[in-house]
Scaffold this motif. Sequence first.
Motif, PDB file in Angstrom:
ATOM      1  N   GLN A 507      -2.823  -6.869  -2.737  1.00 25.78           N
ATOM      2  CA  GLN A 507      -1.607  -7.564  -1.883  1.00 25.78           C
ATOM      3  C   GLN A 507      -2.165  -8.691  -1.141  1.00 25.78           C
ATOM      4  N   ARG A 508      -1.324  -9.572  -0.843  1.00 28.97           N
ATOM      5  CA  ARG A 508      -1.934 -10.818  -0.140  1.00 28.97           C
ATOM      6  C   ARG A 508      -1.438 -10.555   1.277  1.00 28.97           C
ATOM      7  N   VAL A 509      -2.499 -10.721   2.106  1.00 22.68           N
ATOM      8  CA  VAL A 509      -2.097 -10.463   3.698  1.00 22.68           C
ATOM      9  C   VAL A 509      -2.708 -11.600   4.401  1.00 22.68           C
ATOM     10  N   ALA A 510      -2.283 -11.596   5.826  1.00 21.25           N
ATOM     11  CA  ALA A 510      -2.551 -12.616   6.608  1.00 21.25           C
ATOM     12  C   ALA A 510      -3.691 -12.179   7.529  1.00 21.25           C
ATOM     13  N   ASP A 511      -3.521 -11.006   8.079  1.00 31.43           N
ATOM     14  CA  ASP A 511      -4.655 -10.536   9.186  1.00 31.43           C
ATOM     15  C   ASP A 511      -5.095  -9.243   9.010  1.00 31.43           C
ATOM     16  N   LEU A 512      -5.735  -8.600   9.877  1.00 35.60           N
ATOM     17  CA  LEU A 512      -6.651  -7.430   9.730  1.00 35.60           C
ATOM     18  C   LEU A 512      -5.582  -6.201   9.455  1.00 35.60           C
ATOM     19  N   LEU A 522      -2.542   0.916  -1.096  1.00 38.57           N
ATOM     20  CA  LEU A 522      -3.312   0.769  -2.339  1.00 38.57           C
ATOM     21  C   LEU A 522      -4.106   2.007  -2.517  1.00 38.57           C
ATOM     22  N   GLY A 523      -4.631   2.701  -1.429  1.00 35.77           N
ATOM     23  CA  GLY A 523      -5.584   4.019  -1.406  1.00 35.77           C
ATOM     24  C   GLY A 523      -7.184   3.303  -1.374  1.00 35.77           C
ATOM     25  N   TYR A 524      -7.846   3.717  -0.513  1.00 31.54           N
ATOM     26  CA  TYR A 524      -9.211   3.404  -0.544  1.00 31.54           C
ATOM     27  C   TYR A 524     -10.340   3.947  -1.676  1.00 31.54           C
ATOM     28  N   PRO A 525     -11.263   3.378  -2.229  1.00 32.03           N
ATOM     29  CA  PRO A 525     -11.902   2.096  -1.582  1.00 32.03           C
ATOM     30  C   PRO A 525     -11.245   0.821  -2.196  1.00 32.03           C
ATOM     31  N   VAL A 526     -11.205  -0.394  -1.339  1.00 33.58           N
ATOM     32  CA  VAL A 526     -10.411  -1.383  -1.851  1.00 33.58           C
ATOM     33  C   VAL A 526     -11.506  -2.602  -1.766  1.00 33.58           C
ATOM     34  N   VAL A 527     -10.951  -3.738  -1.943  1.00 33.31           N
ATOM     35  CA  VAL A 527     -11.813  -5.089  -2.041  1.00 33.31           C
ATOM     36  C   VAL A 527     -11.047  -5.866  -1.206  1.00 33.31           C
ATOM     37  N   PHE A 577      -6.072 -13.606   2.733  1.00 30.70           N
ATOM     38  CA  PHE A 577      -6.693 -12.671   2.262  1.00 30.70           C
ATOM     39  C   PHE A 577      -6.086 -11.756   1.177  1.00 30.70           C
ATOM     40  N   LEU A 578      -6.827 -11.112   0.552  1.00 31.90           N
ATOM     41  CA  LEU A 578      -6.459 -10.524  -0.582  1.00 31.90           C
ATOM     42  C   LEU A 578      -7.046  -9.136  -0.393  1.00 31.90           C
TER      43      LEU A 578
END
Length: 704
Positions: A507-512, A522-527, A577-578
């Motif tokens: 997913q594309r995101v703008a902030d934390l 998505l479920g951890y772990p992530v990148v 951010f991605l």
Amino acid sequence: MNIDALVKPRSVAIVGATDRGGPGRAVMESLGAIGFTGPIYPVNPKYPTVLNVTCYPSLTDLPEAPDMVVFSIRNPLIPEQMRLAARRGARAAVIYDSGFAELGGDGAKLQDEIAGLAREAGMAVCGPNCMGILNPPARVTTYKQSIMEPAAITGNVGIVSQSGSVCIALLSDLRRFGVSLSVSAGNEAVTRTVDYLDYLIDDPNTKVIATFTETVREPERYVAALDRAADAGKPVVVIKVGRTERTQHAITSHTGGLAGSSRVFSELLRAHRAIEVSDLDEMTEVLAVCQGKRWPQGRGISVITGSGGLAELILDNATGLGLDLPPLTPAERGEAECVLGRITGDGNPFDAWGNGNYAVNLPHAMSVVDKSDRIDAICYCADTSNDPIIGQPSRILENVAMLTTAARDSTKPYYLLSSRSGVMNRRQIDGMRQEGLVVIGGTRQGLGALDRIGRWSQGLPAVRAAGAGAPATPQLAERIDARRRTINEHDAKRLLAECGIPITREQRVADLAAAKAAARTLGYPVVLKALSDVIAHKTELGVVAVNLKNDDELSRAHAQLSERLDKLDPRPADLGFLVQEFVAGGIEVFAGVSRDPDFGLSLAFGMGGVAIEVMRDFALRMLPLRQGDAEAMIAETRAAALLGAVRGSEAADVEKLAACLYALGDFAWQNAERIAEIDLNPIKVMARGKGCTVVDALIVQSAL
Ligand code: ADP
Ligand code: MG
């Protein structure tokens, strides 16, 4: 431009002819030697005759318009004489002298001037900086060397060389083939390799074409000529030198940097069924094989010897070259051993010495392999030379008789193989030739030539049909703003996903806050990665954080990436951010597409990461892909070993990987005008049945 007057002129004027020597005199003598019957016009104001032929003071004074004018004069004098030749109605010219474009500067200007004059007058021109043209079947020559043995020259090989010395080299060994046309094309100011190719393809005297090329001047026409030659059933054998890396400018992706023009050119030749060789020995053997009345129809070679040592040497070399030497089947071995006694090894090479009864064993060995449908060519390896010092003199012709007898009862081609290229016996060559058979030489060059012609005979697999079985390919022209030179990872992946290429969930995101929400979905772990069209290589900026296991690690990574991104000046306007799933395990490979300025798009594949740049071990194919290309690409790199079962780990899912390569090739091909480069690096390949995933992607659009 019609080049008939250049390759088979009916009359020849020789500007600068003298009795004293030089190219002019050599051409006059050779015209006599080769049996030229048309008029010869020496032109020189200083002499009334040259070699007892009436000499004319100027081209203007000739009694008729000459087909051909050769210039045996120094380069500064040539433009003036070219004008006179054009005015007198000449249709073609040969310019031997050097000092033109090869020197640059004033030489290049002089060459341009001559080219302009020729084009204006519609004159075909060989050279400058060349040896001229030899046409034995038409009994005409402008080749500037003396011809000592005209009868031995005529044959079916058409030679086009940008190097005069290579013409000399090829013409220096005419033991096994002759020449239908030999062109030393020089600087190609006017008439080019491709013009001669086009002529030779239609020339009934020419069966095979040999070219030595430094520069391909009209790439599109050249490729079309290769296709036409293949359709005409004439192999084009190519030595390409001067392999400069032309594509190094303005490369964004890593693939782009790999696919230098030399690799692309080799692949281009393969894709258009030309035969690439790397030296004159290899070339000579291919030309020799083409003299046989039968050619290998496939790649299976049986080598019969009377020597265990040679058998081992041949097997080592054949294996190294990837030649196909199928072993005997148990049934064939049984049939062979009935007569020969026990045979060693797997029967290919076939050490048929057996119980030593030469006259029985060798023909029996031949009859066994002759019946095998995996065998397309049969060689008997036996050494002799023109001046044998030891050995049994009768064997020389006995070997020929044995091969011709076997060949008479067969539909397959038989060869006498000398263990060295270039060392052979003329009586054997002649004896074999009478039956349409050929002597070849060299365990690598000779056998390599059989493989090359066998492969050529098989033709090429079909080009993949547009979008074969795949979902509709997205069109960049409809979907992406043409002004975006690079398309970031996220947008690139969405396009690829539509073609059936498996990508990471992300997913594309703008902030934390949004990143955390995405990570939970998505479920951890992530990148976590920075995302922007202008950041093509994220790791270089330290803006990729992998294997983040929880909110805390994600927050820290976000802070660190943000700090680094804040230092960017200017800050990319599209920065975001991605968040994506972390793909654990698997083997990292890469696939990419790049564009050669001359020959268009190619697909590269190899190991992922920096290995590829250090090792340069990658496979390449021109687009569109043909059936089988993707599987072959995977198999021919060292990545293949890693993708197999290694140290107890399962073999990787190469079927899915191949599907991914085909889909990438199709996508690029169907967007060919828009694509400059594509990088999928890495693709993570899982165990068989578990698929593969593209974790990073980049598309670079062509500048419009
Ligand atoms: P770059 O723009 O520098 O090529 P990548 O997106 O390829 O950045 O990430 C750098 C490396 O991080 C990759 O080569 C891969 O090893 C690892 N990586 C990136 N994304 C993932 C992912 N989703 N899962 C697992 N590893 C990843
Ligand atoms: Mg990458």
